[in-house]
Design a protein around this motif. Structure first.
Motif, mmCIF file in Angstrom:
data_model
loop_
_atom_site.group_PDB
_atom_site.id
_atom_site.type_symbol
_atom_site.label_atom_id
_atom_site.label_comp_id
_atom_site.label_asym_id
_atom_site.label_seq_id
_atom_site.Cartn_x
_atom_site.Cartn_y
_atom_site.Cartn_z
ATOM 1 N N LEU A 67 -0.376 67.128 127.048
ATOM 2 C CA LEU A 67 -0.577 67.465 125.641
ATOM 3 C C LEU A 67 -1.556 68.629 125.499
ATOM 4 O O LEU A 67 -2.279 68.977 126.431
ATOM 5 C CB LEU A 67 -1.076 66.249 124.870
ATOM 6 C CG LEU A 67 -0.101 65.071 124.788
ATOM 7 C CD1 LEU A 67 -0.702 63.926 123.999
ATOM 8 C CD2 LEU A 67 1.225 65.495 124.172
ATOM 9 N N GLY A 68 -1.581 69.215 124.310
ATOM 10 C CA GLY A 68 -2.371 70.414 124.074
ATOM 11 C C GLY A 68 -3.817 70.130 123.714
ATOM 12 O O GLY A 68 -4.289 68.989 123.733
ATOM 13 N N TRP A 69 -4.496 71.199 123.326
ATOM 14 C CA TRP A 69 -5.942 71.106 123.076
ATOM 15 C C TRP A 69 -6.289 70.259 121.863
ATOM 16 O O TRP A 69 -7.272 69.507 121.888
ATOM 17 C CB TRP A 69 -6.531 72.513 122.923
ATOM 18 C CG TRP A 69 -6.023 73.275 121.728
ATOM 19 C CD1 TRP A 69 -4.945 74.093 121.671
ATOM 20 C CD2 TRP A 69 -6.593 73.271 120.409
ATOM 21 N NE1 TRP A 69 -4.787 74.616 120.410
ATOM 22 C CE2 TRP A 69 -5.796 74.135 119.613
ATOM 23 C CE3 TRP A 69 -7.693 72.650 119.816
ATOM 24 C CZ2 TRP A 69 -6.064 74.370 118.259
ATOM 25 C CZ3 TRP A 69 -7.970 72.877 118.476
ATOM 26 C CH2 TRP A 69 -7.161 73.735 117.709
ATOM 27 N N LEU A 70 -5.491 70.338 120.791
ATOM 28 C CA LEU A 70 -5.829 69.586 119.588
ATOM 29 C C LEU A 70 -5.689 68.082 119.798
ATOM 30 O O LEU A 70 -6.615 67.326 119.454
ATOM 31 C CB LEU A 70 -4.977 70.054 118.408
ATOM 32 C CG LEU A 70 -5.278 69.393 117.057
ATOM 33 C CD1 LEU A 70 -6.749 69.589 116.687
ATOM 34 C CD2 LEU A 70 -4.367 69.960 115.964
ATOM 35 N N PRO A 71 -4.569 67.584 120.349
ATOM 36 C CA PRO A 71 -4.509 66.145 120.640
ATOM 37 C C PRO A 71 -5.604 65.697 121.599
ATOM 38 O O PRO A 71 -6.113 64.582 121.482
ATOM 39 C CB PRO A 71 -3.120 65.964 121.262
ATOM 40 C CG PRO A 71 -2.324 67.114 120.779
ATOM 41 C CD PRO A 71 -3.280 68.252 120.661
ATOM 42 N N ALA A 72 -5.972 66.571 122.553
ATOM 43 C CA ALA A 72 -7.020 66.206 123.508
ATOM 44 C C ALA A 72 -8.359 66.009 122.801
ATOM 45 O O ALA A 72 -9.094 65.053 123.090
ATOM 46 C CB ALA A 72 -7.147 67.279 124.581
ATOM 47 N N ILE A 73 -8.679 66.876 121.870
ATOM 48 C CA ILE A 73 -9.938 66.739 121.130
ATOM 49 C C ILE A 73 -9.897 65.487 120.247
ATOM 50 O O ILE A 73 -10.859 64.713 120.189
ATOM 51 C CB ILE A 73 -10.208 67.988 120.287
ATOM 52 C CG1 ILE A 73 -10.479 69.198 121.194
ATOM 53 C CG2 ILE A 73 -11.380 67.766 119.334
ATOM 54 C CD1 ILE A 73 -10.644 70.507 120.444
ATOM 55 N N LEU A 74 -8.772 65.285 119.563
ATOM 56 C CA LEU A 74 -8.660 64.130 118.665
ATOM 57 C C LEU A 74 -8.735 62.815 119.431
ATOM 58 O O LEU A 74 -9.465 61.897 119.037
ATOM 59 C CB LEU A 74 -7.352 64.213 117.874
ATOM 60 C CG LEU A 74 -7.240 65.360 116.864
ATOM 61 C CD1 LEU A 74 -5.872 65.363 116.213
ATOM 62 C CD2 LEU A 74 -8.333 65.251 115.798
ATOM 63 N N LEU A 75 -7.993 62.701 120.537
ATOM 64 C CA LEU A 75 -7.991 61.457 121.291
ATOM 65 C C LEU A 75 -9.288 61.275 122.079
ATOM 66 O O LEU A 75 -9.706 60.137 122.314
ATOM 67 C CB LEU A 75 -6.780 61.408 122.230
ATOM 68 C CG LEU A 75 -5.439 61.190 121.525
ATOM 69 C CD1 LEU A 75 -4.292 61.172 122.525
ATOM 70 C CD2 LEU A 75 -5.451 59.891 120.727
#
Length: 224
Positions: free
Chosen positions: A112-120
């Motif tokens: 997954l990309g950077w945004l899902p990584a930050i959110l999760l």
């Protein structure tokens, strides 16, 4: 590396859960339940939306054993309330670092990309504590008034993702954990919180409206 960060987060969260259980005056069963929920909750919340197999807490028995051990240690150790408060603050800061880094790295690892990584990463850091507070009937600490709790997790996850994209993930792990410790402890010490101006604005408006209607009611009574 992610597994060891996960287990460090589980242990720290379980200890935190045990500390909260002690303050609430719970028995041994209560200690274990709160410790397990606190220790495993964040990782399971993260693993479910990733849809990358069964949550690791259900397939790797080390996770359950570590959470049991953390809750048991909190149950057995008798220390003063002041010492528990200091320990709670330090563990809380460490948990944010461990979980945010582990959550962000695991999300990136599944593609997954950077945004899902930050959110999760953020959700992993705050999820276990939120579940712990809910089962104890408390407003989750993540909702404010607790020293930039979620803000620190968000920042740590973002730094971890950035370092991963720069090709230095090991630096991101160390930097993220150090940042969580420094930023969180500083925020708690100085009482830093996100502004609650909207709440104050609405409260002031309600007071004004209440006074207006009271004055209006008194005027009507005098006229009658």
């Amino acid at each position: 590396m992610t597994r060891y960060l996960d287990l460090a987060g589980v242990c720290s969260c379980a200890l935190l859960g045990g500390a909260v259980a002690r303050r609430a005056g719970l028995d041994l069963f209560g200690f274990l339940v709160v410790g397990i929920v606190s220790g495993l909750g964040g990782g399971m919340i993260r693993d479910v939306p990733l849809q990358h197999g069964t949550p690791v807490a259900l397939t790797d028995y080390a996770y359950l054993a570590v959470s049991f051990a953390g809750a048991a240690v909190a149950f057995l150790i008798q220390v003063s309330e002041q010492s528990w408060t200091r320990l709670f603050t330090a563990l809380d800061a460490a948990v944010i670092g461990f979980w945010a880094v582990a959550g962000a790295n695991k999300t990136l690892a599944v593609g997954l990309g950077w945004l899902p990584a930050i959110l999760l990463g953020t959700l992993t850091a705050v999820g276990g504590g939120a579940l712990r507070d809910v089962i104890l009937g408390r407003v989750p600490a993540v909702f404010g008034g607790n020293g930039l709790y979620a803000t620190v997790a968000l920042l740590v996850a973002a730094v971890t993702v950035l370092c991963s994209y720069l090709g230095i993930p090991e630096v991101g792990i160390g930097l993220g954990i150090a940042l969580a410790l420094v930023f969180r402890l500083t925020a708690v010490h100085y009482g830093w919180n996100l502004p609650s101006g909207l709440v104050a604005l609405y409260t002031s408006r309600d007071v004004v409206l209440t006074r207006h209607w009271e004055s209006h009611a008194r005027a009507n009574m005098q006229c009658s």
